[in-house]
Write an enzyme that holds these catalytic residues in place. Structure first.
Site, PDB file in Angstrom:
ATOM      1  N   GLY A 120     -10.380  59.893  -0.337  1.00  0.00           N
ATOM      2  CA  GLY A 120     -10.055  60.773  -1.451  1.00  0.00           C
ATOM      3  C   GLY A 120      -9.813  59.964  -2.715  1.00  0.00           C
ATOM      4  N   ASP A 166      -5.743  55.229   9.527  1.00  0.00           N
ATOM      5  CA  ASP A 166      -6.646  56.007  10.374  1.00  0.00           C
ATOM      6  C   ASP A 166      -7.947  55.309  10.766  1.00  0.00           C
ATOM      7  OD1 ASP A 166      -4.756  57.921   9.979  1.00  0.00           O
ATOM      8  OD2 ASP A 166      -5.854  58.981   8.413  1.00  0.00           O
ATOM      9  N   GLY A 209      -4.221  60.111  12.869  1.00  0.00           N
ATOM     10  CA  GLY A 209      -5.614  59.756  12.616  1.00  0.00           C
ATOM     11  C   GLY A 209      -6.394  60.869  11.946  1.00  0.00           C
ATOM     12  N   ASN A 532     -11.423   6.508  38.209  1.00  0.00           N
ATOM     13  CA  ASN A 532     -11.226   5.087  37.915  1.00  0.00           C
ATOM     14  C   ASN A 532     -11.535   4.742  36.474  1.00  0.00           C
ATOM     15  OD1 ASN A 532     -10.588   4.728  40.496  1.00  0.00           O
ATOM     16  ND2 ASN A 532     -12.555   3.902  41.142  1.00  0.00           N
ATOM     17  N   ASN A 533     -12.410   5.519  35.902  1.00  0.00           N
ATOM     18  CA  ASN A 533     -12.878   5.131  34.574  1.00  0.00           C
ATOM     19  C   ASN A 533     -12.159   5.776  33.413  1.00  0.00           C
ATOM     20  OD1 ASN A 533     -14.644   3.368  35.463  1.00  0.00           O
ATOM     21  ND2 ASN A 533     -16.486   4.485  34.886  1.00  0.00           N
ATOM     22  N   MET A 625       1.878  25.280  17.492  1.00  0.00           N
ATOM     23  CA  MET A 625       1.007  24.686  18.510  1.00  0.00           C
ATOM     24  C   MET A 625      -0.442  24.681  18.033  1.00  0.00           C
ATOM     25  SD  MET A 625       2.179  26.203  22.144  1.00  0.00           S
ATOM     26  CE  MET A 625       3.498  25.476  23.081  1.00  0.00           C
ATOM     27  N   GLY A 627      -2.820  22.103  19.477  1.00  0.00           N
ATOM     28  CA  GLY A 627      -3.495  20.830  19.705  1.00  0.00           C
ATOM     29  C   GLY A 627      -3.872  20.250  18.356  1.00  0.00           C
ATOM     30  N   HIS A 713       6.891  27.261  23.103  1.00  0.00           N
ATOM     31  CA  HIS A 713       6.167  28.159  24.004  1.00  0.00           C
ATOM     32  C   HIS A 713       6.302  29.636  23.717  1.00  0.00           C
ATOM     33  CE1 HIS A 713       5.390  24.504  26.171  1.00  0.00           C
ATOM     34  NE2 HIS A 713       4.450  25.176  26.784  1.00  0.00           N
ATOM     35  N   GLN A 716       3.013  31.137  23.319  1.00  0.00           N
ATOM     36  CA  GLN A 716       2.112  31.441  24.440  1.00  0.00           C
ATOM     37  C   GLN A 716       2.496  32.701  25.189  1.00  0.00           C
ATOM     38  OE1 GLN A 716       1.430  28.248  27.220  1.00  0.00           O
ATOM     39  NE2 GLN A 716       0.612  26.917  25.627  1.00  0.00           N
TER      40      GLN A 716
END
Ligand code: ADP
Ligand code: ADP
Length: 835
Positions: A120, A166, A209, A532-533, A625, A627, A713, A716
């Protein structure tokens, strides 16, 4: 295509005057839009005027139209409603009223109007613009203004923003206020659910709505309602019986509560209203259930705006000013709106006409068309609801003999459960047997896998965390055992819901299968090599190293037939759904869980800011947070109105820190005496949260004091936001349909064999569409060391946060500017792209 970046510094508002008003029904987020228009306007050196009380203030003039300053809009970002007032105005509907309004604007030299309201209000704005030159002529004839003014103010530029809970406006996927209204509804539903559980009750919930069923439909999706009534999709003849059968069946399955959602404009197929009272009476008479009606009413318009609405409104407000600056006498009045994740400009009248078409289609009983006219997002919501809420009797379900496993990987994120629920139910509907894996790849390797049924996932949409259990473990260590499990359980496809680990996990699986099947190179000792690596094995970096190690090992090893056949298990369609609060998965603009985390951050920032309302001159340093991914810090800062956000993606040095402190010192001299600074946990190794806190404390001595908070936290946890519930549900449903298609395509000679790159995909939302992308292709777009995508869309919004915090900056606006057209989408498009 024009690849020249366009920077808005070249656009100047000097000499221009912009009026901003809110009109029609209020909505949360309108203030954020007003704030953005004012600040962006002042930033480009235009004069900005508040027009109080909507069109009424424009007609009345006087104190209703006042020039404002930067500080006029401080501390309104988090306030619901509209601080400049809104009204319905009869006189603006008359030419007389508009003549008076034109006079009031010309007197102040205002020829740019930014109108925030519903269809409107925007129709009124458009009419005003069309009449403008005529109105000026008339004013000149009446001797109220001179000919010079007629010439000088010959054109009125109009830009609209749709503010309405709406979501009934064609041309934008979301109107400002809708997401906040959904938050209010879902809060109420969650609360009702606990009481209804206790008493075995049926709740009939009426939501707002007007003639649009969006709020009802999306709430129904978000809470897994038993039944929903919306105007665009009236129930079939005889719905009374089907509904009662369904309700009593659900009770028989020991479901203790039923939720029925009724849109306020709900109708049956004869265009007769379906009211919540009518539904209640029906349930009581036929079934004798204890039934209560809750009419939400204005609660839905109340409360603080959600993070999404604040960001949306801020983006749109800035875009609106750009549109005004670029407006020429030939550009039609436009609305700035949202398509997927993209800001677009559309001709206002096209949108209004399309919106009116919907109503016409409904009035004439053309409901299928009404749904299409509402747009692809609406249609997709409806299709998803239909898909998930009604289980066909077993006899009617197809049987495919395919087994599909679902698992969660990485840290928990709100909305994961909704995604699992949708996957399981769509999978069952498509005729597959669905399996749930407990505790991610690690659980998988240990055989923690079991069949899961339609009923098992009932009520999962609203639950936070991960019900299946999730682990960060990557599959490389367990390839052999996982392959064993895949064979034992005859798993033909995998759906992995998780964050960066899920993505890495799939890269590992697909690497394994490529090597073994296509290049026929074995995997001798891979697990050992990996462990191991990986020196020190920092999770993030270790993962990548492991990946390369595997690859190296493959290439240097001999062909082992046995191993190859073992790993054929991975030659199945695999899909990953991004779910992590950090929003750091490549290939998608959003991940499931990020919206919930963002809301948690923004709510906390509001509280923290408010805590200082009696205490003057205080700066809060808040650590988020993510990372290495600065999404939460950056978007949290934009939504909370912070002064700075330190992120890894945009490195900063001591000079910048100093500039920030000085900026805050200046700010403390104005009436705004609180500061907010967000810092991503990994933004800089040395400039830690403590360091920044101490630096600010020392440098601010005598001017302001500092406090610091590490959010931790809380980001999360919590109940998933409406967006995360629905996003999770919808992309998961889409992913499962894709899996079905791939299963059919790759089924040959009694088995599934999918070894191409495009059978291991990530489903993400990119700009406007949901797209399946081979994980192998995404490798080139990933910074594995820092576990972030190389390009992140939201970095483009970073200048916006700075502008709104009064920093001078440069802003690339190449993406915006073109006027597009409202097009009715094809049904096919709704299937492929919509979100
Ligand atoms: P909404 O903007 O939320 O749809 P309304 O339809 O009530 O709310 O419109 C708000 C105001 O916009 C009206 O009170 C009136 O002042 C103005 N308006 C609406 N439609 C028109 C129109 N066709 N011509 C002129 N003004 C209009
Ligand atoms: P949610 O709350 O997650 O939607 P519900 O338990 O309410 O879960 O289930 C939604 C709809 O699915 C129900 O209305 C019912 O029609 C159908 N349904 C659920 N479980 C079963 C079942 N075991 N058998 C048949 N239909 C079911």
């Amino acid at each position: 295509m024009d690849h020249q970046p366009k920077f808005f510094e070249n656009l100047s508002g000097t000499g221009k005057a912009i009026g901003v008003l809110t009109s029609g029904g209020d909505a949360q987020g309108m203030n954020a839009a007003v704030r953005a228009v004012v600040r962006m306007g002042i930033y480009v050196k235009a004069k900005v005027y508040f027009v109080y009380e909507g069109y009424q203030g424009m007609v009345d003039g006087g104190d209703n139209i006042v020039e404002v300053s930067w500080e006029s809009v401080s501390s309104i970002l988090q306030v619901g409603g509209t601080v400049i007032g809104s009204a319905r105005c009869k006189s603006f509907r008359t030419r007389e009223g508009r003549l008076q309004a034109a006079y009031n604007l010309v007197q102040r030299g205002i020829t740019n109007l930014c109108v925030i309201g519903g269809d409107g209000s925007l129709t009124g704005a458009n009419l005003f613009r069309e009449e403008w030159s005529g109105l000026l002529e008339e004013l000149a004839q009446k001797g109220k203004i001179d000919q010079e003014a007629v010439k000088k103010y010959a054109y009125l530029n109009i830009v609209g923003m749709v503010g309405s809970i709406d979501n009934d406006f064609c041309g934008t996927d979301m109107t400002i206020g809708t997401d906040s209204a959904l938050h209010r509804i879902i809060e109420v539903v969650d609360a009702i659910m606990t009481t209804a559980q206790s008493h075995q009750r049926t709740f009939v919930l009426e939501v707002m709505g007007r003639h649009c069923g969006y709020l009802a439909l999306v709430s129904a999706l978000a809470c897994g309602a038993d039944w929903v009534f919306i105007p665009e999709y009236p129930p079939e003849e005889g719905w009374e019986d089907s509904m009662c059968v369904k309700l009593s069946e659900n009770r028989a399955r020991k479901k203790r509560l039923n939720i029925i959602i009724v849109a306020e404009g709900a109708i049956d197929c004869h265009n007769k209203p379906i009211t919540s009272e009518k539904v209640k009476d029906l349930v009581v008479q036929r079934l004798g259930f204890d039934t209560r009606v809750t009419i939400l009413g204005h609660v839905q318009r109340g409360g603080t705006p959600s993070a999404f609405d604040r960001i949306l409104a801020s983006r749109m407000g800035v875009e609106a000013v750009l549109a005004l600056l670029e407006g020429t006498p030939d550009t039609p009045a436009c609305v700035v709106s949202l398509s997927g994740n993209q800001a677009v400009r559309l001709p206002l009248m096209e949108c209004v006409q399309m919106t009116q078409e919907v109503q016409k289609a409904m009035d004439e009983g053309r409901f299928v068309e009404a749904v299409r006219l509402r747009g692809r997002s609406f249609e997709n919501n409806l299709n998803t609801y239909k898909l998930l809420s009604h289980k066909k009797p077993d006899a009617e379900l197809p049987k495919t003999n395919f087994n599909v496993a679902v698992l969660n990987v990485g840290a928990p994120a709100a909305g994961m459960n909704a995604a699992v629920r949708a996957a399981v139910r769509v999978g069952i509907t498509e005729g597959h047997k669905m399996f749930a894996v407990i505790d991610g790849f690690e659980g998988f390797s240990r055989g923690k896998i079991k069949e899961i049924s339609w009923g098992d996932v009932g009520g999962w949409t609203g639950q936070g965390g991960s019900i299946l259990g999730t682990k960060r473990t990557l599959p490389a260590k367990y390839l052999e055992k996982i392959a064993d499990q895949m064979r034992t359980n005859n798993i033909n496809a995998l759906m992995v819901i998780g964050g960066f680990e899920a993505y890495l996990g799939l890269l590992e699986l697909s690497a394994a299968r490529e090597k073994y099947d296509e290049f026929c190179v074995p995997m001798v000792m891979v697990p050992a090599t990996v462990s191991n690596n990986v020196p020190g094995s920092d999770f993030s970096i270790g993962a990548d190293t492991a990946l390369n190690t595997i690859t190296d090992a493959y290439e240097s090893c001999l062909q082992l037939h046995e191993a190859r056949s073992r790993f054929e298990e991975f030659c199945v369609p695999i899909c990953v759904l991004p779910a992590t609060i950090s929003n750091n998965v490549p290939g998608t603009d959003f991940s499931i869980g990020a919206d919930t985390a963002l809301n948690a951050i923004v709510e906390t920032c509001d509280r923290i800011k408010q805590s200082a309302s009696g205490t003057k001159r205080r700066v809060f340093i808040i650590e988020t947070m993510g990372g290495y991914c600065g999404y939460l810090a950056n978007m949290g800062a934009l939504a909370a109105g912070a002064d700075a956000a330190y992120i890894f993606e945009e490195q900063f040095d001591i000079r910048e820190l100093q500039a920030n402190v000085e900026h805050l010192t200046e700010k403390m001299k104005t009436s705004i005496q609180r500061g907010l600074v967000l810092r991503n946990e990994n933004c800089n190794e040395n400039y830690t949260t403590d360091f920044i806190y101490q630096l600010y404390s020392e440098e601010g001595k005598g001017v302001f004091d500092c406090r610091k908070n590490v959010l931790g936290h809380m980001q999360q946890g919590g109940a998933p936001s409406p967006f995360d519930r629905n996003f999770g549900t919808k992309i998961s449903a889409k992913a499962m349909q894709w899996i079905s298609k791939k299963l059919k395509e790759t089924y040959r000679k009694g088995k599934v064999f999918a070894n191409t790159d495009d059978s291991v995909c990530l489903l993400g939302m990119r700009r406007r569409n949901l797209v399946f992308q081979p994980v192998a292709e995404l490798k080139n777009e990933t910074d594995f060391v820092h576990r972030i995508p190389m390009e992140q869309w939201w970095l483009k919004l970073r200048p916006l946060m700075k502008i709104l915090a009064k920093y001078k900056t440069s802003y690339d606006v190449s993406d915006s500017g073109q006027l597009e057209h409202v097009a009715m989408h094809s049904p096919k498009e709704a299937e492929t792209g919509a979100i």
